[in-house]
Design a protein around this motif. Structure first.
Motif, PDB file in Angstrom:
ATOM      1  N   ASP A  46       0.798  -1.230   0.000  1.00 36.19           N
ATOM      2  CA  ASP A  46       0.000   0.000   0.000  1.00 36.19           C
ATOM      3  C   ASP A  46       0.836   1.288   0.000  1.00 36.19           C
ATOM      4  O   ASP A  46       0.487   2.242  -0.705  1.00 36.19           O
ATOM      5  CB  ASP A  46      -0.959  -0.004   1.204  1.00 36.19           C
ATOM      6  N   PRO A  47       1.950   1.376   0.766  1.00 36.79           N
ATOM      7  CA  PRO A  47       2.737   2.620   0.720  1.00 36.79           C
ATOM      8  C   PRO A  47       3.231   2.987  -0.678  1.00 36.79           C
ATOM      9  O   PRO A  47       3.342   4.170  -0.998  1.00 36.79           O
ATOM     10  CB  PRO A  47       3.917   2.317   1.657  1.00 36.79           C
ATOM     11  N   LEU A  48       3.514   1.979  -1.510  1.00 34.18           N
ATOM     12  CA  LEU A  48       3.928   2.264  -2.884  1.00 34.18           C
ATOM     13  C   LEU A  48       2.732   2.502  -3.788  1.00 34.18           C
ATOM     14  O   LEU A  48       2.735   3.433  -4.613  1.00 34.18           O
ATOM     15  CB  LEU A  48       4.770   1.113  -3.432  1.00 34.18           C
ATOM     16  N   ILE A 132      10.396   7.329   0.883  1.00 31.32           N
ATOM     17  CA  ILE A 132      11.277   6.927  -0.217  1.00 31.32           C
ATOM     18  C   ILE A 132      10.485   6.562  -1.470  1.00 31.32           C
ATOM     19  O   ILE A 132      10.925   6.869  -2.591  1.00 31.32           O
ATOM     20  CB  ILE A 132      12.209   5.770   0.200  1.00 31.32           C
ATOM     21  N   PHE A 133       9.303   5.952  -1.323  1.00 26.30           N
ATOM     22  CA  PHE A 133       8.528   5.610  -2.511  1.00 26.30           C
ATOM     23  C   PHE A 133       7.943   6.866  -3.151  1.00 26.30           C
ATOM     24  O   PHE A 133       7.829   6.948  -4.382  1.00 26.30           O
ATOM     25  CB  PHE A 133       7.427   4.618  -2.159  1.00 26.30           C
ATOM     26  N   GLY A 134       7.566   7.831  -2.327  1.00 26.48           N
ATOM     27  CA  GLY A 134       7.123   9.103  -2.880  1.00 26.48           C
ATOM     28  C   GLY A 134       8.243   9.788  -3.645  1.00 26.48           C
ATOM     29  O   GLY A 134       8.020  10.356  -4.721  1.00 26.48           O
ATOM     30  N   PHE A 135       9.460   9.721  -3.102  1.00 23.94           N
ATOM     31  CA  PHE A 135      10.605  10.339  -3.768  1.00 23.94           C
ATOM     32  C   PHE A 135      10.900   9.658  -5.107  1.00 23.94           C
ATOM     33  O   PHE A 135      11.067  10.326  -6.129  1.00 23.94           O
ATOM     34  CB  PHE A 135      11.835  10.242  -2.857  1.00 23.94           C
ATOM     35  N   PHE A 136      10.939   8.325  -5.118  1.00 25.74           N
ATOM     36  CA  PHE A 136      11.281   7.610  -6.343  1.00 25.74           C
ATOM     37  C   PHE A 136      10.228   7.800  -7.431  1.00 25.74           C
ATOM     38  O   PHE A 136      10.557   7.998  -8.603  1.00 25.74           O
ATOM     39  CB  PHE A 136      11.457   6.112  -6.053  1.00 25.74           C
ATOM     40  N   THR A 137       8.953   7.710  -7.069  1.00 24.57           N
ATOM     41  CA  THR A 137       7.907   7.841  -8.085  1.00 24.57           C
ATOM     42  C   THR A 137       7.830   9.256  -8.643  1.00 24.57           C
ATOM     43  O   THR A 137       7.527   9.446  -9.827  1.00 24.57           O
ATOM     44  CB  THR A 137       6.543   7.444  -7.511  1.00 24.57           C
ATOM     45  N   ASN A 138       8.125  10.247  -7.820  1.00 28.46           N
ATOM     46  CA  ASN A 138       8.076  11.631  -8.295  1.00 28.46           C
ATOM     47  C   ASN A 138       9.270  12.000  -9.159  1.00 28.46           C
ATOM     48  O   ASN A 138       9.229  13.009  -9.870  1.00 28.46           O
ATOM     49  CB  ASN A 138       7.987  12.597  -7.108  1.00 28.46           C
ATOM     50  N   GLN A 139      10.360  11.208  -9.080  1.00 29.13           N
ATOM     51  CA  GLN A 139      11.547  11.499  -9.869  1.00 29.13           C
ATOM     52  C   GLN A 139      11.481  10.922 -11.281  1.00 29.13           C
ATOM     53  O   GLN A 139      12.366  11.177 -12.094  1.00 29.13           O
ATOM     54  CB  GLN A 139      12.795  10.948  -9.162  1.00 29.13           C
ATOM     55  N   ALA A 140      10.436  10.137 -11.548  1.00 29.05           N
ATOM     56  CA  ALA A 140      10.326   9.520 -12.872  1.00 29.05           C
ATOM     57  C   ALA A 140      10.115  10.587 -13.946  1.00 29.05           C
ATOM     58  O   ALA A 140       9.373  11.552 -13.746  1.00 29.05           O
ATOM     59  CB  ALA A 140       9.174   8.516 -12.882  1.00 29.05           C
ATOM     60  N   HIS A 141      10.763  10.392 -15.100  1.00 23.37           N
ATOM     61  CA  HIS A 141      10.606  11.310 -16.234  1.00 23.37           C
ATOM     62  C   HIS A 141       9.171  11.284 -16.735  1.00 23.37           C
ATOM     63  O   HIS A 141       8.471  10.270 -16.625  1.00 23.37           O
ATOM     64  CB  HIS A 141      11.576  10.913 -17.349  1.00 23.37           C
ATOM     65  N   ALA A 142       8.735  12.382 -17.295  1.00 23.13           N
ATOM     66  CA  ALA A 142       7.340  12.490 -17.740  1.00 23.13           C
ATOM     67  C   ALA A 142       6.988  11.443 -18.788  1.00 23.13           C
ATOM     68  O   ALA A 142       5.818  11.042 -18.913  1.00 23.13           O
ATOM     69  CB  ALA A 142       7.094  13.892 -18.290  1.00 23.13           C
ATOM     70  N   ASP A 143       7.959  11.001 -19.568  1.00 28.91           N
ATOM     71  CA  ASP A 143       7.698  10.010 -20.621  1.00 28.91           C
ATOM     72  C   ASP A 143       7.817   8.574 -20.124  1.00 28.91           C
ATOM     73  O   ASP A 143       7.661   7.640 -20.909  1.00 28.91           O
ATOM     74  CB  ASP A 143       8.671  10.215 -21.784  1.00 28.91           C
ATOM     75  N   ILE A 144       8.139   8.389 -18.820  1.00 33.30           N
ATOM     76  CA  ILE A 144       8.329   7.050 -18.259  1.00 33.30           C
ATOM     77  C   ILE A 144       7.142   6.686 -17.381  1.00 33.30           C
ATOM     78  O   ILE A 144       6.742   7.448 -16.495  1.00 33.30           O
ATOM     79  CB  ILE A 144       9.627   6.969 -17.441  1.00 33.30           C
ATOM     80  N   MET A 211      19.811   9.509  -0.607  1.00 31.46           N
ATOM     81  CA  MET A 211      20.152  10.083   0.693  1.00 31.46           C
ATOM     82  C   MET A 211      19.009  10.004   1.696  1.00 31.46           C
ATOM     83  O   MET A 211      19.232   9.949   2.900  1.00 31.46           O
ATOM     84  CB  MET A 211      20.585  11.541   0.513  1.00 31.46           C
ATOM     85  N   ILE A 212      17.771  10.004   1.208  1.00 30.70           N
ATOM     86  CA  ILE A 212      16.627   9.999   2.133  1.00 30.70           C
ATOM     87  C   ILE A 212      16.593   8.710   2.940  1.00 30.70           C
ATOM     88  O   ILE A 212      16.570   8.727   4.179  1.00 30.70           O
ATOM     89  CB  ILE A 212      15.304  10.192   1.361  1.00 30.70           C
ATOM     90  N   SER A 213      16.585   7.563   2.264  1.00 32.48           N
ATOM     91  CA  SER A 213      16.500   6.287   2.981  1.00 32.48           C
ATOM     92  C   SER A 213      17.757   6.029   3.794  1.00 32.48           C
ATOM     93  O   SER A 213      17.698   5.464   4.893  1.00 32.48           O
ATOM     94  CB  SER A 213      16.245   5.139   1.998  1.00 32.48           C
ATOM     95  N   GLN A 214      18.919   6.435   3.273  1.00 30.57           N
ATOM     96  CA  GLN A 214      20.153   6.262   4.030  1.00 30.57           C
ATOM     97  C   GLN A 214      20.128   7.057   5.330  1.00 30.57           C
ATOM     98  O   GLN A 214      20.509   6.562   6.393  1.00 30.57           O
ATOM     99  CB  GLN A 214      21.345   6.698   3.171  1.00 30.57           C
ATOM    100  N   THR A 215      19.643   8.288   5.244  1.00 26.76           N
ATOM    101  CA  THR A 215      19.563   9.138   6.436  1.00 26.76           C
ATOM    102  C   THR A 215      18.512   8.618   7.408  1.00 26.76           C
ATOM    103  O   THR A 215      18.713   8.645   8.629  1.00 26.76           O
ATOM    104  CB  THR A 215      19.237  10.589   6.040  1.00 26.76           C
TER     105      THR A 215
END
Length: 245
Positions: A46-48, A132-144, A211-215
């Motif tokens: 669910d978090p993802l 971290i899942f919010g960070f990764f999904t928001n970093q995706a390119h618009a065409d991906i 850096m987010i998950s590492q921190t």
């Protein structure tokens, strides 16, 4: 000769019996949870899933993943759920060989270990995963299009569950070091700069490369180390406790 061998054989038999009880306990919990494997996987995912763009969902890139992945998750969670019973069996096996003062400190440490392990998993699920899942999904390119694979997701979350569960055991490990006489709290406090660096190195190795998950792993580890020092000052070293009795 036979008289000296018999106690060792008895220990092996007892160890076998306790390992068998642990296996049966995990198996029983697994059987009880197995009918709800899909629902349990949905809860863990669910978090993802909440972070995925509208109209997208998780996918399975292997034919067997849709069936095996939820059951793999349930089996691991069954072991997690059985940890109190596992530690009780370990305690029952080693307790006869402990002194009275050792038993007095061992019981609180066992209880604390269970609580801290579950606290680490809860911290990972409720705090780390959304970030971290919010960070990764928001970093995706618009065409991906973001379409995470369910098997890859399970491997990642289990790695994080283990990482945060064991990281939260730091206060217990610190108290054990002080109690054993290997170090004292003042010596640990002087090692603080090295511990902080070590926490970030461990965070780098045990979490995704951001850096987010590492921190989020390193900072709690450092704070738990400080907590361990505080509790370590309340513990008498083993030799002092033995002399007091």
């Amino acid at each position: 000769m036979s008289g000296s061998e018999q106690p060792f054989i008895d220990h092996l038999v007892e160890l076998r019996d306790r390992l068998l009880r642990i296996f049966i306990a995990v198996l029983v919990i697994f059987v009880c949870m197995a009918p709800f494997a899909s629902e349990i996987y949905d809860f863990v995912a669910d978090p993802l899933q909440r972070m995925l763009p509208e109209g997208t969902s998780m996918i399975a890139t292997e034919i067997t993943s849709t069936f095996l992945t939820p059951f793999k998750l349930v089996f691991v969670l069954a072991f997690f759920a059985a940890i109190p019973f596992v530690l009780y069996q370990i305690w029952s096996f080693i307790a006869p060989g402990l002194y009275k003062h050792e038993k007095r400190i061992a019981v609180p440490l066992l209880v604390s270990s269970v609580f801290l392990f579950y606290a680490g998993m809860a911290f990972a699920y409720f705090v780390v995963f959304p970030l971290i899942f919010g960070f990764f999904t928001n970093q995706a390119h618009a065409d991906i299009t973001v379409l995470p694979d369910i098997k890859s997701y399970l491997e990642l979350v289990l790695k994080l569950f283990f990482a945060f569960g064991f990281a939260f055991e730091i206060p217990v490990a610190t108290v054990l070091l002080v109690w054993s006489g290997a170090v004292n709290p003042d010596q640990l406090a002087r090692k603080r700069p090295y511990v902080i660096v070590g926490c970030f190195v461990i965070g780098m190795l045990m979490t995704p490369p951001d850096m987010i998950s590492q921190t989020l792993l390193a900072v709690p580890m450092w704070l738990l180390f400080e907590l361990g020092i505080i509790f370590g000052r309340m513990v008498k070293p083993k030799e002092a406790a033995t002399g007091a009795e």
